[in-house]
Design an enzyme around this catalytic site. Structure first.
Site, PDB file in Angstrom:
ATOM      1  N   ASN A 168      57.874  64.654  32.651  1.00  0.00           N
ATOM      2  CA  ASN A 168      58.259  63.182  33.295  1.00  0.00           C
ATOM      3  C   ASN A 168      59.903  63.010  33.525  1.00  0.00           C
ATOM      4  O   ASN A 168      60.429  62.278  34.282  1.00  0.00           O
ATOM      5  CB  ASN A 168      57.652  62.318  32.258  1.00  0.00           C
ATOM      6  CG  ASN A 168      58.123  60.759  32.517  1.00  0.00           C
ATOM      7  OD1 ASN A 168      57.282  60.477  33.625  1.00  0.00           O
ATOM      8  ND2 ASN A 168      58.807  59.966  31.819  1.00  0.00           N
ATOM      9  N   TRP A 204      57.261  55.529  41.317  1.00  0.00           N
ATOM     10  CA  TRP A 204      58.429  55.587  42.503  1.00  0.00           C
ATOM     11  C   TRP A 204      58.930  54.457  42.923  1.00  0.00           C
ATOM     12  O   TRP A 204      60.107  54.379  42.987  1.00  0.00           O
ATOM     13  CB  TRP A 204      57.428  56.270  43.935  1.00  0.00           C
ATOM     14  CG  TRP A 204      57.563  57.564  43.734  1.00  0.00           C
ATOM     15  CD1 TRP A 204      56.652  58.437  43.260  1.00  0.00           C
ATOM     16  CD2 TRP A 204      58.316  58.641  44.127  1.00  0.00           C
ATOM     17  NE1 TRP A 204      56.902  59.824  43.525  1.00  0.00           N
ATOM     18  CE2 TRP A 204      57.980  59.707  44.164  1.00  0.00           C
ATOM     19  CE3 TRP A 204      59.773  58.506  44.795  1.00  0.00           C
ATOM     20  CZ2 TRP A 204      58.778  60.973  44.376  1.00  0.00           C
ATOM     21  CZ3 TRP A 204      60.397  59.309  45.107  1.00  0.00           C
ATOM     22  CH2 TRP A 204      59.965  60.860  44.945  1.00  0.00           C
ATOM     23  N   TRP A 219      61.376  55.684  49.501  1.00  0.00           N
ATOM     24  CA  TRP A 219      60.375  55.993  48.286  1.00  0.00           C
ATOM     25  C   TRP A 219      59.100  56.518  48.805  1.00  0.00           C
ATOM     26  O   TRP A 219      58.453  57.440  47.916  1.00  0.00           O
ATOM     27  CB  TRP A 219      60.571  54.972  47.221  1.00  0.00           C
ATOM     28  CG  TRP A 219      60.052  53.862  47.730  1.00  0.00           C
ATOM     29  CD1 TRP A 219      60.575  52.794  48.162  1.00  0.00           C
ATOM     30  CD2 TRP A 219      58.605  53.462  47.504  1.00  0.00           C
ATOM     31  NE1 TRP A 219      59.738  51.673  48.238  1.00  0.00           N
ATOM     32  CE2 TRP A 219      58.736  52.126  47.963  1.00  0.00           C
ATOM     33  CE3 TRP A 219      57.431  54.124  47.061  1.00  0.00           C
ATOM     34  CZ2 TRP A 219      57.263  51.524  48.008  1.00  0.00           C
ATOM     35  CZ3 TRP A 219      56.413  53.410  47.295  1.00  0.00           C
ATOM     36  CH2 TRP A 219      56.227  52.099  47.835  1.00  0.00           C
ATOM     37  N   TRP A 268      52.621  52.446  29.182  1.00  0.00           N
ATOM     38  CA  TRP A 268      53.139  52.440  30.594  1.00  0.00           C
ATOM     39  C   TRP A 268      52.105  52.570  31.478  1.00  0.00           C
ATOM     40  O   TRP A 268      51.915  51.865  32.525  1.00  0.00           O
ATOM     41  CB  TRP A 268      54.077  53.483  30.503  1.00  0.00           C
ATOM     42  CG  TRP A 268      54.956  53.524  31.612  1.00  0.00           C
ATOM     43  CD1 TRP A 268      54.810  54.249  32.786  1.00  0.00           C
ATOM     44  CD2 TRP A 268      56.129  52.522  31.869  1.00  0.00           C
ATOM     45  NE1 TRP A 268      55.816  53.980  34.016  1.00  0.00           N
ATOM     46  CE2 TRP A 268      56.605  52.918  33.474  1.00  0.00           C
ATOM     47  CE3 TRP A 268      56.632  51.307  31.325  1.00  0.00           C
ATOM     48  CZ2 TRP A 268      57.598  52.292  33.782  1.00  0.00           C
ATOM     49  CZ3 TRP A 268      57.837  50.440  32.026  1.00  0.00           C
ATOM     50  CH2 TRP A 268      58.220  51.232  33.468  1.00  0.00           C
ATOM     51  N   TRP A 316      67.439  52.084  55.177  1.00  0.00           N
ATOM     52  CA  TRP A 316      67.096  53.383  55.101  1.00  0.00           C
ATOM     53  C   TRP A 316      67.613  53.706  56.344  1.00  0.00           C
ATOM     54  O   TRP A 316      67.469  53.402  57.619  1.00  0.00           O
ATOM     55  CB  TRP A 316      65.771  53.632  55.058  1.00  0.00           C
ATOM     56  CG  TRP A 316      65.143  53.260  53.746  1.00  0.00           C
ATOM     57  CD1 TRP A 316      64.185  51.828  53.894  1.00  0.00           C
ATOM     58  CD2 TRP A 316      65.181  53.673  52.404  1.00  0.00           C
ATOM     59  NE1 TRP A 316      63.906  52.024  52.566  1.00  0.00           N
ATOM     60  CE2 TRP A 316      64.486  52.894  51.688  1.00  0.00           C
ATOM     61  CE3 TRP A 316      65.998  54.723  51.945  1.00  0.00           C
ATOM     62  CZ2 TRP A 316      64.381  53.171  50.159  1.00  0.00           C
ATOM     63  CZ3 TRP A 316      66.000  54.813  50.394  1.00  0.00           C
ATOM     64  CH2 TRP A 316      65.106  53.959  49.837  1.00  0.00           C
ATOM     65  N   GLU A 323      53.250  55.311  25.716  1.00  0.00           N
ATOM     66  CA  GLU A 323      53.364  55.896  27.150  1.00  0.00           C
ATOM     67  C   GLU A 323      51.897  55.490  27.463  1.00  0.00           C
ATOM     68  O   GLU A 323      51.654  55.412  28.944  1.00  0.00           O
ATOM     69  CB  GLU A 323      53.437  57.294  27.038  1.00  0.00           C
ATOM     70  CG  GLU A 323      54.966  57.645  26.752  1.00  0.00           C
ATOM     71  CD  GLU A 323      55.842  57.394  27.486  1.00  0.00           C
ATOM     72  OE1 GLU A 323      55.630  57.399  28.879  1.00  0.00           O
ATOM     73  OE2 GLU A 323      56.882  57.039  27.283  1.00  0.00           O
TER      74      GLU A 323
END
Length: 455
Positions: free
Chosen positions: A339, A380, A357, A275, A303, A272
């Site tokens: 998360n 995102w 987003w 990440w 969209w 993590e």
């Protein structure tokens, strides 16, 4: 006359393992800490409301700790480059040290300031303090940045181990006279009308001492169960370190080494950290990460026109979907969200409501205490399918199935959205969209994008 060194604090609000601070102390001259609230430099993104709340508390802690050790923290507001030069002149300083930043606008500010200060004879040095591996040191065999996490993290692990953290200084020599400083209260970082931060105060204590205490607690009590329980939002098995790392109250080097020294299996937890590293590396190579699709084919995504009522329902946790509403209310109350639930709520906005987003990223930027210029847009885009190593767009998180799997007894939902409990079913609002139909609509939109973007 002794000429002081200035340590320009940014996202490294700590004394321990702070190479810039150590370099200033090692010069043997007085040390002045400086924090600049920069909301004016071109491209610098102003902080969101929850982040400002955290910054206020962390600066108060840092100032007190510097004072205890004999130094001081000067606060100024304005364009960083001009403010730092002003403080150098006011203090008669001949050296400035700081920790590196990796956003495009931040790097431009730092590079221009470094050049200007050196041109006037001031010693300047920057240090790696926020990442385990500097972005330019991790490359593919072809000399390009990685775009997939697994080989990126494998490459990181094949490199020399991250350096050991530096000890916290016991004494920091201060100047005989201090430059003028703003009063932190005048910055008005705390909400007052209305005061919406009650849940933040109940949940958090910003500052380095609290950060160190939480790390010790996590390693002693929670790390052993991390792999098994990390995806269960009611289990309390997550580290709670993300805002500490975002504000630099802890360094990743400290977390890395103390985790390994704990003796617990920690591969998943350390990944993590990896990440987080990957997000910063992607930002370094793609500075417009918060506004531009990393995968250009998504520029053609159809969209629909924004429906403000649906966006507000999502923001307020009033969608009629229990797990989504619980997550959004946890976010508003505490400034964080588990998360797993972040992924579910983001997927719901982008794929079930078909809202861009970027609207979700903006809301998280304003409401997360750990809102980070790399991780927030990176994650995102991952959910949206438009980013690096992204989840395929056709992967739509079904919030009902996610609740059954990760909150089977509805403990998390009952905590944050009690109207969905078994005794209050008549109080629950109906879903604002049909999950099955909206999934089909999202996949159809994706297919239209694929056809449009084909060469």
């Amino acid at each position: 006359m002794r000429q002081p060194s200035i340590v320009w604090f940014r996202d490294d609000l700590r004394l321990a393992d702070n190479p810039a601070l150590r370099a200033a102390i090692d010069r043997g001259e007085p040390v002045i800490g400086l924090y600049v609230l920069d909301e004016q430099s071109d491209g610098i993104r102003p902080l969101g409301g929850a982040a400002k709340w955290w910054l206020d508390g962390s600066l108060r802690s840092l100032s007190a700790r510097l004072t205890e050790r004999g130094s001081t923290l000067v606060l100024r507001r304005g364009r960083a480059a001009s403010v730092v030069e002003e403080v150098v002149k006011d203090a008669g300083a001949d050296a400035v040290f700081w920790s590196r930043r990796y956003g495009g606008a931040e790097r431009e500010v730092d590079a221009a300031l470094k050049s200007a200060l050196r041109g006037s004879g001031v010693t300047v040095a920057s240090f790696g303090a926020s990442l385990l591996f500097e972005p330019w040191t991790v490359q593919t065999g072809a000399g390009t940045p990685y775009s997939v996490f697994t080989p990126f993290w494998r490459a990181c692990q094949s490199m020399p181990a991250p350096r050991a953290p530096l000890p916290e200084p016991r004494e920091i020599p201060g100047p005989q006279s201090e430059p003028t400083s703003d009063d932190l209260d005048d910055w008005a970082l705390l909400p007052t009308d209305p005061d919406w931060a009650g849940g933040l105060r109940e949940t958090w204590e910003p500052g380095e001492p609290a950060a160190r205490a939480r790390l010790r607690e996590f390693l002693a009590e929670d790390l052993a169960e991390y792999d098994r329980s990390r995806d269960e939002p009611s289990a309390g098995a997550t580290s709670g370190l993300s805002p500490r790392l975002r504000w630099g109250e802890l360094s990743p080097h400290t977390v890395w080494h103390e985790t390994i020294e704990s003796g617990h299996p920690a591969g998943r937890f350390l990944s993590e950290l990896g990440w987080r590293e990957f997000a910063s590396h992607v930002l370094y190579h793609h500075p417009d990460l918060a506004t531009k699709n990393l995968r250009p084919e998504f520029d053609a995504f159809p969209w629909p026109r924004l429906r403000p009522a649906q966006l507000r329902a999502w923001q307020q946790g009033r969608t009629g979907v229990p797990l989504v509403d619980a997550g959004m209310r946890e976010l508003w109350r505490t400034g964080v969200m588990h998360n797993r639930i972040r992924m579910v709520t983001a997927s719901f906005l982008v794929k079930n409501l078909l809202i861009d987003w970027r609207r979700g990223e903006e809301w998280f930027w304003d409401t997360l205490v750990d809102a980070d210029g790399a991780s927030n847009p990176f994650n995102w885009q991952w959910v949206a399918g438009s980013g690096a190593d992204a989840a395929p767009y056709f992967r739509v998180f079904n919030p009902e199935l996610q609740a059954k799997k990760f909150d089977p007894h509805s403990e998390y939902i009952r905590q944050w959205a009690p109207e969905y409990g078994p005794d209050a079913a008549d109080l629950a609002p109906p879903p604002i969209v049909d999950l099955a139909q909206s999934r089909k609509d999202a996949l159809a939109a994706y297919e239209r994008m694929r056809r449009t973007s084909r060469p």
